[in-house]
Design a protein around this motif. Structure first.
Motif, PDB file in Angstrom:
ATOM      1  N   PHE A  64       4.538   2.009  -6.899  1.00 48.79           N
ATOM      2  CA  PHE A  64       3.133   2.337  -6.633  1.00 48.79           C
ATOM      3  C   PHE A  64       2.571   3.214  -7.748  1.00 48.79           C
ATOM      4  N   LYS A 122      -3.610   0.602   7.269  1.00 46.43           N
ATOM      5  CA  LYS A 122      -3.825  -0.777   6.804  1.00 46.43           C
ATOM      6  C   LYS A 122      -4.103  -1.711   7.984  1.00 46.43           C
ATOM      7  N   LEU A 165       1.227  -9.642   0.513  1.00 47.11           N
ATOM      8  CA  LEU A 165       0.989  -8.200   0.412  1.00 47.11           C
ATOM      9  C   LEU A 165       0.322  -7.663   1.675  1.00 47.11           C
ATOM     10  N   LEU A 219       3.340  -5.349   3.144  1.00 48.68           N
ATOM     11  CA  LEU A 219       3.327  -3.906   2.898  1.00 48.68           C
ATOM     12  C   LEU A 219       3.422  -3.077   4.183  1.00 48.68           C
ATOM     13  N   VAL A 279      -6.919  -5.639  -0.903  1.00 46.08           N
ATOM     14  CA  VAL A 279      -5.860  -6.463  -1.491  1.00 46.08           C
ATOM     15  C   VAL A 279      -6.471  -7.532  -2.393  1.00 46.08           C
ATOM     16  N   THR A 336      -8.510  -3.635   4.478  1.00 47.72           N
ATOM     17  CA  THR A 336      -7.261  -3.834   3.742  1.00 47.72           C
ATOM     18  C   THR A 336      -7.272  -5.184   3.028  1.00 47.72           C
ATOM     19  N   THR A 344       0.225   5.156   6.190  1.00 47.63           N
ATOM     20  CA  THR A 344      -0.358   4.112   5.338  1.00 47.63           C
ATOM     21  C   THR A 344      -0.282   2.748   6.018  1.00 47.63           C
ATOM     22  N   ALA A 345       0.809   2.478   6.726  1.00 49.91           N
ATOM     23  CA  ALA A 345       0.939   1.192   7.436  1.00 49.91           C
ATOM     24  C   ALA A 345      -0.088   1.095   8.558  1.00 49.91           C
ATOM     25  N   LEU A 370       9.925   2.558  -4.092  1.00 47.69           N
ATOM     26  CA  LEU A 370       8.554   2.177  -3.713  1.00 47.69           C
ATOM     27  C   LEU A 370       7.515   3.086  -4.367  1.00 47.69           C
ATOM     28  N   CYS A 393      -7.233   2.312  -2.873  1.00 44.31           N
ATOM     29  CA  CYS A 393      -6.463   2.165  -1.639  1.00 44.31           C
ATOM     30  C   CYS A 393      -7.271   2.716  -0.466  1.00 44.31           C
ATOM     31  N   LEU A 412       6.970  -3.392   5.544  1.00 47.12           N
ATOM     32  CA  LEU A 412       7.896  -2.654   4.692  1.00 47.12           C
ATOM     33  C   LEU A 412       7.763  -1.145   4.914  1.00 47.12           C
ATOM     34  N   GLU A 413       6.544  -0.661   4.970  1.00 45.23           N
ATOM     35  CA  GLU A 413       6.313   0.779   5.140  1.00 45.23           C
ATOM     36  C   GLU A 413       6.849   1.287   6.477  1.00 45.23           C
TER      37      GLU A 413
END
Length: 182
Positions: A119, A60, A84, A88, A71, A67, A56-57, A115, A138, A91-92
């Motif tokens: 979500f 993005k 974000l 994100l 967002v 993305t 997912t990271a 998380l 998404c 964080l991912e």
């Protein structure tokens, strides 16, 4: 009198043989098998979640303009878009890395559960109509899913993260109890 012969595998002590009043060899073997299976399942779950968060990271970052559109299409205030957008993926990837480190795995599984719960809660709120509109979907493989399918996938992944976290806690607790037995 207790006689214990220990074997260490991946940081978990496995008792190879034990003479304890009331504890049969078969009971001991079953307990070892259960712990070994639990450790394998935790490892699989950690790698699955790490792959999910990494994918997912990367998706993005790969489709940065998409993305950004996604967002901006969410229901959050405008001031949240940039945090974000950058936060994100960072964080991912961070969670993916700590999932693969045995010393941080328990915390990482807890963070993964948190998380995924956030979500999943967001998707559930979208479906209940709380926001008054359906925001953009998404990206990545989930872009082909509608919001109900997205909710089902998230619920399954949340349950997997919870199971991994509980199993990791079981392994830690049994390791502590084995240490205090001696």
């Amino acid at each position: 009198m207790i006689y214990v012969n220990e074997i260490w595998v991946k940081g978990y002590r496995k008792i190879a043989s034990c003479k304890v009043l009331g504890l049969s060899h078969n009971t001991l073997k079953m307990e070892l098998s259960r712990k070994a299976l639990t450790a394998i399942l935790v490892e699989i779950i950690a790698w699955l979640l790490a792959a999910l968060f990494t994918y997912t990271a990367v998706s993005k970052v790969y489709d940065w303009s998409g993305t950004l559109r996604a967002v901006k299409g969410q229901v959050f205030p405008d001031w949240m878009n940039i945090p974000l957008l950058y936060g994100l993926p960072i964080l991912e990837v961070s969670v993916a890395v700590i999932l693969l480190l045995p010393k941080t795995r328990s915390a990482a599984l807890g963070i993964s559960f948190l998380l995924m719960s956030v979500f999943t809660g967001y998707v559930a709120l979208v479906l209940t109509g709380v926001f008054g509109r359906i925001p953009f979907s998404c990206g990545g493989i989930l872009s082909s899913l509608d919001w109900k399918e997205h909710l089902i996938v998230n619920l399954v992944l949340t349950a997997i993260a919870a199971a991994g976290w509980m199993m990791q806690s079981y392994l830690i607790n049994t390791k502590k109890s084995n240490t205090t037995m001696n």
